[in-house]
Design a protein around this motif. Structure first.
Motif, PDB file in Angstrom:
ATOM      1  N   ASN A  11       1.078  -1.496   0.619  1.00 44.05           N
ATOM      2  CA  ASN A  11      -0.017   0.036   0.436  1.00 44.05           C
ATOM      3  C   ASN A  11       1.019   1.291   0.024  1.00 44.05           C
ATOM      4  O   ASN A  11       0.250   2.784   0.093  1.00 44.05           O
ATOM      5  CB  ASN A  11      -0.993  -0.147   1.614  1.00 44.05           C
ATOM      6  N   LYS A  12       2.587   1.344  -0.471  1.00 41.74           N
ATOM      7  CA  LYS A  12       2.605   1.993   0.091  1.00 41.74           C
ATOM      8  C   LYS A  12       3.068   3.532  -1.114  1.00 41.74           C
ATOM      9  O   LYS A  12       2.963   4.662  -1.035  1.00 41.74           O
ATOM     10  CB  LYS A  12       4.929   2.101   0.326  1.00 41.74           C
ATOM     11  N   GLU A  13       2.571   2.985  -2.293  1.00 44.77           N
ATOM     12  CA  GLU A  13       1.936   3.100  -3.782  1.00 44.77           C
ATOM     13  C   GLU A  13       0.899   4.045  -3.923  1.00 44.77           C
ATOM     14  O   GLU A  13       0.301   4.581  -5.013  1.00 44.77           O
ATOM     15  CB  GLU A  13       3.313   3.069  -4.423  1.00 44.77           C
ATOM     16  N   ASN A  14      -0.537   3.623  -2.480  1.00 45.25           N
ATOM     17  CA  ASN A  14      -1.559   3.335  -3.192  1.00 45.25           C
ATOM     18  C   ASN A  14      -2.252   4.904  -3.076  1.00 45.25           C
ATOM     19  O   ASN A  14      -1.749   5.612  -1.477  1.00 45.25           O
ATOM     20  CB  ASN A  14      -2.326   2.796  -1.842  1.00 45.25           C
ATOM     21  N   PRO A  15      -2.276   5.831  -3.395  1.00 44.12           N
ATOM     22  CA  PRO A  15      -2.707   6.934  -3.426  1.00 44.12           C
ATOM     23  C   PRO A  15      -3.532   7.501  -2.265  1.00 44.12           C
ATOM     24  O   PRO A  15      -4.075   8.983  -1.458  1.00 44.12           O
ATOM     25  CB  PRO A  15      -3.884   8.034  -4.098  1.00 44.12           C
ATOM     26  N   ASN A  16      -4.461   6.224  -1.817  1.00 37.98           N
ATOM     27  CA  ASN A  16      -5.328   6.784  -0.551  1.00 37.98           C
ATOM     28  C   ASN A  16      -4.656   6.683   0.869  1.00 37.98           C
ATOM     29  O   ASN A  16      -4.678   7.172   2.069  1.00 37.98           O
ATOM     30  CB  ASN A  16      -6.141   5.355  -0.402  1.00 37.98           C
ATOM     31  N   PHE A  17      -3.222   6.317   0.509  1.00 39.69           N
ATOM     32  CA  PHE A  17      -2.428   6.162   1.690  1.00 39.69           C
ATOM     33  C   PHE A  17      -1.922   7.120   1.674  1.00 39.69           C
ATOM     34  O   PHE A  17      -0.433   7.531   0.986  1.00 39.69           O
ATOM     35  CB  PHE A  17      -1.457   4.680   2.110  1.00 39.69           C
ATOM     36  N   VAL A  18      -0.732   7.672   3.040  1.00 44.99           N
ATOM     37  CA  VAL A  18       0.115   8.361   3.071  1.00 44.99           C
ATOM     38  C   VAL A  18       1.536   7.521   3.996  1.00 44.99           C
ATOM     39  O   VAL A  18       1.010   6.744   4.308  1.00 44.99           O
ATOM     40  CB  VAL A  18      -0.010   9.523   4.255  1.00 44.99           C
ATOM     41  N   SER A  19       2.212   7.635   3.323  1.00 45.50           N
ATOM     42  CA  SER A  19       3.490   6.456   4.116  1.00 45.50           C
ATOM     43  C   SER A  19       4.567   7.069   4.429  1.00 45.50           C
ATOM     44  O   SER A  19       5.574   7.909   3.274  1.00 45.50           O
ATOM     45  CB  SER A  19       4.060   5.051   3.201  1.00 45.50           C
ATOM     46  N   LEU A  20       5.226   7.098   5.136  1.00 40.24           N
ATOM     47  CA  LEU A  20       6.765   7.593   5.455  1.00 40.24           C
ATOM     48  C   LEU A  20       7.408   6.282   6.832  1.00 40.24           C
ATOM     49  O   LEU A  20       7.531   5.913   7.508  1.00 40.24           O
ATOM     50  CB  LEU A  20       5.788   8.756   6.364  1.00 40.24           C
ATOM     51  N   ASP A  21       8.560   6.489   6.282  1.00 46.82           N
ATOM     52  CA  ASP A  21       9.701   5.871   6.874  1.00 46.82           C
ATOM     53  C   ASP A  21      10.795   7.054   8.444  1.00 46.82           C
ATOM     54  O   ASP A  21      11.026   7.515   7.205  1.00 46.82           O
ATOM     55  CB  ASP A  21      10.637   4.967   6.291  1.00 46.82           C
ATOM     56  N   ILE A  22      10.396   6.811   9.178  1.00 44.52           N
ATOM     57  CA  ILE A  22      11.495   8.106   9.780  1.00 44.52           C
ATOM     58  C   ILE A  22      12.578   7.910  10.978  1.00 44.52           C
ATOM     59  O   ILE A  22      12.245   6.460  11.331  1.00 44.52           O
ATOM     60  CB  ILE A  22      10.051   8.701  10.813  1.00 44.52           C
ATOM     61  N   PRO A  23      13.292   8.328  10.605  1.00 43.27           N
ATOM     62  CA  PRO A  23      14.771   7.128  11.962  1.00 43.27           C
ATOM     63  C   PRO A  23      13.952   8.042  13.187  1.00 43.27           C
ATOM     64  O   PRO A  23      13.779   9.175  13.482  1.00 43.27           O
ATOM     65  CB  PRO A  23      15.903   8.421  11.101  1.00 43.27           C
ATOM     66  N   ALA A  24      15.003   7.432  13.989  1.00 44.99           N
ATOM     67  CA  ALA A  24      14.079   8.057  15.812  1.00 44.99           C
ATOM     68  C   ALA A  24      15.028   8.836  15.931  1.00 44.99           C
ATOM     69  O   ALA A  24      14.362  10.136  16.695  1.00 44.99           O
ATOM     70  CB  ALA A  24      14.670   6.716  16.714  1.00 44.99           C
ATOM     71  N   SER A  25      16.254   9.697  15.329  1.00 44.51           N
ATOM     72  CA  SER A  25      16.906  10.094  16.014  1.00 44.51           C
ATOM     73  C   SER A  25      15.775  11.484  15.847  1.00 44.51           C
ATOM     74  O   SER A  25      16.186  12.892  15.765  1.00 44.51           O
ATOM     75  CB  SER A  25      17.965  11.150  14.821  1.00 44.51           C
ATOM     76  N   ILE A  26      14.578  12.045  14.303  1.00 40.47           N
ATOM     77  CA  ILE A  26      13.917  13.141  14.285  1.00 40.47           C
ATOM     78  C   ILE A  26      13.515  13.259  16.247  1.00 40.47           C
ATOM     79  O   ILE A  26      12.994  14.457  15.833  1.00 40.47           O
ATOM     80  CB  ILE A  26      12.472  12.374  13.537  1.00 40.47           C
ATOM     81  N   LEU A  27      13.193  12.712  16.957  1.00 44.00           N
ATOM     82  CA  LEU A  27      12.781  13.142  17.902  1.00 44.00           C
ATOM     83  C   LEU A  27      13.627  13.613  18.772  1.00 44.00           C
ATOM     84  O   LEU A  27      13.037  14.180  20.258  1.00 44.00           O
ATOM     85  CB  LEU A  27      12.746  11.984  19.167  1.00 44.00           C
ATOM     86  N   LYS A  28      14.629  14.246  18.877  1.00 42.04           N
ATOM     87  CA  LYS A  28      15.633  15.739  18.983  1.00 42.04           C
ATOM     88  C   LYS A  28      15.655  15.312  20.902  1.00 42.04           C
ATOM     89  O   LYS A  28      15.382  15.728  21.576  1.00 42.04           O
ATOM     90  CB  LYS A  28      15.059  16.959  18.086  1.00 42.04           C
ATOM     91  N   MET A  29      15.858  13.891  21.162  1.00 44.50           N
ATOM     92  CA  MET A  29      16.197  14.144  22.455  1.00 44.50           C
ATOM     93  C   MET A  29      17.234  14.266  23.183  1.00 44.50           C
ATOM     94  O   MET A  29      17.473  13.679  24.432  1.00 44.50           O
ATOM     95  CB  MET A  29      15.695  11.921  22.302  1.00 44.50           C
ATOM     96  N   GLU A  30      18.081  14.244  22.650  1.00 49.46           N
ATOM     97  CA  GLU A  30      19.479  14.709  22.735  1.00 49.46           C
ATOM     98  C   GLU A  30      19.679  15.383  23.914  1.00 49.46           C
ATOM     99  O   GLU A  30      20.086  15.143  25.016  1.00 49.46           O
ATOM    100  CB  GLU A  30      20.566  14.729  21.322  1.00 49.46           C
ATOM    101  N   GLU A  31      19.083  16.612  23.491  1.00 48.52           N
ATOM    102  CA  GLU A  31      18.833  17.631  24.696  1.00 48.52           C
ATOM    103  C   GLU A  31      17.451  17.657  25.953  1.00 48.52           C
ATOM    104  O   GLU A  31      17.445  18.463  26.672  1.00 48.52           O
ATOM    105  CB  GLU A  31      18.738  19.165  23.636  1.00 48.52           C
ATOM    106  N   THR A  32      17.553  16.691  25.482  1.00 43.72           N
ATOM    107  CA  THR A  32      15.987  16.452  26.831  1.00 43.72           C
ATOM    108  C   THR A  32      16.307  15.747  28.517  1.00 43.72           C
ATOM    109  O   THR A  32      17.710  15.037  28.072  1.00 43.72           O
ATOM    110  CB  THR A  32      14.963  15.585  26.058  1.00 43.72           C
ATOM    111  N   ASP A  33      15.810  16.456  28.985  1.00 44.16           N
ATOM    112  CA  ASP A  33      15.887  15.831  30.693  1.00 44.16           C
ATOM    113  C   ASP A  33      15.772  14.818  30.712  1.00 44.16           C
ATOM    114  O   ASP A  33      14.556  14.204  30.957  1.00 44.16           O
ATOM    115  CB  ASP A  33      16.139  17.239  31.526  1.00 44.16           C
TER     116      ASP A  33
END
Length: 179
Positions: free
Chosen positions: A32-54
Motif C-alpha cells: 500500500n506504500k504507493e496507493n494514493p489513499n495512503f500516506v507512507s513515511l519511514d522516520i529515523p528515531a533521531s527525528i525525536l531530537k531527545m539528545e537535549e531533553t532531560d
C-alpha cells in the motif's frame, strides 16, 4: 498409480493451503506504500531530537532502544468510503494474528486503537500502534527497535512528552494525525 495420485492430491492441498496464508503486516505496508489513499513515511528515531531533553535513565534507555518508525495512514474521503472499510478490515484481520501480543487498548476523543508488539516480552522487536477514526481514516505505526520491553513504551511516551518535539518532519502524516 493410486499412491502417485494420493501424493499429488496431498501436494496440491499443501500448496493451496500455503497460498491462502494471511498477509503479513510488512507485506501490507509494501503493498500500500504507493496507493494514493495512503500516506507512507519511514522516520529515523533521531527525528525525536531527545539528545537535549532531560531524561531519566529509564527514559534514555527507551529512546536508545529505538531504530525507526514506519507510518502508514489511510486518509478517508467521501470518495473512498468502501475502500476505507475494506482496508480497515484487512488491517484488523492481520492484527488478530496470535503472534501479536496486546499491550493496551486506546479509546480517545480522536478514535479507538490498540498497541501490540512482536517478540519476547523482554526483547520486543516491533511495537505496532493502530488507531482509527470514522471521520479521518486510520493510522498504523510500526516502532522498530532493539531489545525494547513493555516498560520502554511507557518510558518512551513520558520522554516524548518531556521533549519539545511537536511533529516537525512528519509532513503530510503530521497533518493527517492532527485532523
Amino acid at each position: 498409480m493410486k499412491k502417485i495420485l494420493k501424493s499429488a492430491v496431498l501436494l496440491i492441498a499443501v500448496l493451496l493451503g500455503s497460498c491462502a496464508s494471511q498477509q503479513s503486516l510488512q507485506e501490507y505496508y509494501v503493498d500500500n506504500k504507493e496507493n494514493p489513499n495512503f500516506v507512507s513515511l519511514d522516520i529515523p528515531a533521531s527525528i525525536l531530537k531527545m539528545e537535549e531533553t532531560d531524561l531519566t535513565d529509564g527514559q534514555r534507555n527507551a529512546v536508545e532502544s529505538l531504530r525507526k518508525f514506519n507510518l502508514l495512514a489511510f486518509r478517508k474521503t467521501a470518495d473512498n468510503v468502501a475502500e476505507y472499510k475494506l482496508e480497515k478490515t484487512k488491517v484488523k484481520a492481520i492484527l488478530k494474528n496470535d503472534e501479536f501480543v496486546e499491550l493496551m487498548k486506546i479509546n480517545s476523543q480522536y478514535g479507538k486503537g490498540v498497541v501490540k508488539y512482536l517478540g519476547d516480552e523482554n526483547a520486543i522487536d516491533e511495537v505496532i500502534i493502530y488507531g482509527d477514526s470514522n471521520e479521518q481514516g486510520f493510522a498504523l505505526v510500526r516502532v522498530l527497535g532493539k531489545d525494547m520491553n513493555p516498560a520502554h513504551i511507557v518510558q518512551l511516551m513520558q520522554a516524548i512528552q518531556k521533549s519539545d518535539y511537536n511533529g516537525e518532519g512528519l509532513g503530510e502524516i503530521g497533518k493527517f494525525l492532527k485532523g
